[in-house]
Design an enzyme around this catalytic site. Structure first.
Site, PDB file in Angstrom:
ATOM      1  N   ASP A   1     -15.412  -3.977   0.641  1.00  0.00           N
ATOM      2  CA  ASP A   1     -15.111  -3.899   2.073  1.00  0.00           C
ATOM      3  C   ASP A   1     -16.420  -4.049   2.828  1.00  0.00           C
ATOM      4  O   ASP A   1     -17.394  -3.344   2.537  1.00  0.00           O
ATOM      5  CB  ASP A   1     -14.474  -2.555   2.422  1.00  0.00           C
ATOM      6  CG  ASP A   1     -13.136  -2.344   1.733  1.00  0.00           C
ATOM      7  OD1 ASP A   1     -12.533  -3.342   1.309  1.00  0.00           O
ATOM      8  OD2 ASP A   1     -12.707  -1.187   1.624  1.00  0.00           O
TER       9      ASP A   1
ATOM     10  N   ASP B   1       0.865  -1.173   0.000  1.00  0.00           N
ATOM     11  CA  ASP B   1       0.000   0.000   0.000  1.00  0.00           C
ATOM     12  C   ASP B   1       0.906   1.228   0.000  1.00  0.00           C
ATOM     13  O   ASP B   1       1.798   1.341   0.853  1.00  0.00           O
ATOM     14  CB  ASP B   1      -0.892   0.025   1.240  1.00  0.00           C
ATOM     15  CG  ASP B   1      -1.915  -1.107   1.258  1.00  0.00           C
ATOM     16  OD1 ASP B   1      -1.952  -1.899   0.292  1.00  0.00           O
ATOM     17  OD2 ASP B   1      -2.679  -1.188   2.235  1.00  0.00           O
TER      18      ASP B   1
END
Length: 244
Positions: free
Chosen positions: A132, A10
């Site tokens: 998510d 990330d």
């Protein structure tokens, strides 16, 4: 179905970072050695990696095209990447920059009709839908939006079925409660998704901490697992995970 381990990076402000449960205020930095880390993934035997543009995820406008291209050329890795994808042009630009597969997250929740069209235009193997999710008090898997402060109109089950019927191949699902916590993936969630949409290739994301978690994902019939914090902090050896 083959099983793929996706070592993950990330990126925020050109640095490798991890967020706890997606919270930008709870960030841990791991340095700016993005390409050497990607090369180490390839040297360990990885075929794929997962690359996330956290700056774009917050503000829109994918910023890692140069980094993505450099990784793809230098390492030979197939890169699954996303963050801030808002338009068809974003998808095309990221693919042109060298991505093997583009990840679409919040837009896939907000405008599924548009994204279904992209499946047909770009090909189902070039897109991954990332959902998510958080379980509510009634046991329903909701899809939080607007900074995870509100629930979307559709539930996880409804959207997964909708995309499966539209020809989606790759679904990456993250239990928000497990993300970055090293508490183990929620295998009950992935078992539920596998039963609900057996035609989808489901990727496990969030909470992986050891080889047992990798083995559990594989045994459950999932298509792959994303490994982030566990690799960065040395809880898991990539060579062993790839051989699992």
């Amino acid at each position: 179905m083959s099983f793929t381990v996706y070592p993950a990076l990330d990126i925020r402000n050109a640095r490798v970072v991890r967020l706890l449960q997606g919270d930008y205020a709870r960030e841990t930095q791991y340095g700016d050695d993005v390409l050497p880390r990607a090369q180490a993934f390839a040297d360990a035997g990885a075929q794929w990696m997962h690359l996330v543009d956290l700056d774009a995820a917050k503000a829109g406008g994918y910023t890692l095209a140069g980094t993505l291209g450099e990784i793809a050329r230098a390492t030979g890795l197939r890169v699954q990447t996303g963050g801030g994808v808002r338009s068809r042009e974003d998808v095309a630009r990221i693919l042109d920059a060298g991505a093997a597969r583009v990840v679409i997250g919040s837009l896939a929740v907000r405008n599924s009709e548009m994204v279904v069209g992209w499946l047909q235009e770009f090909g189902a193997d070039r897109l991954t839908i990332a959902l998510d999710t958080r379980q509510d008090a009634d046991g329903i898997w909701q899809l939080p939006v607007h900074g995870w402060t509100e629930a979307a109109d559709a539930t996880l089950d409804q959207l997964a079925v909708r995309y499966a019927r539209a020809g989606l191949q790759h679904l990456l699902c993250t239990d928000i409660a497990r993300d970055g916590m090293l508490s183990g993936p929620n295998m009950a969630l992935y078992g539920h998704l596998r039963a609900l949409t057996p035609q989808l290739q489901v990727q496990v994301s969030g909470g992986a901490r050891n080889l047992a978690d990798v083995a559990a994902a594989k045994a459950a019939g999932c298509a792959g697992i994303v490994l982030g914090k566990a690799l960065l902090e040395g809880h898991l050896n990539l060579d062993e995970a790839l051989a699992c």
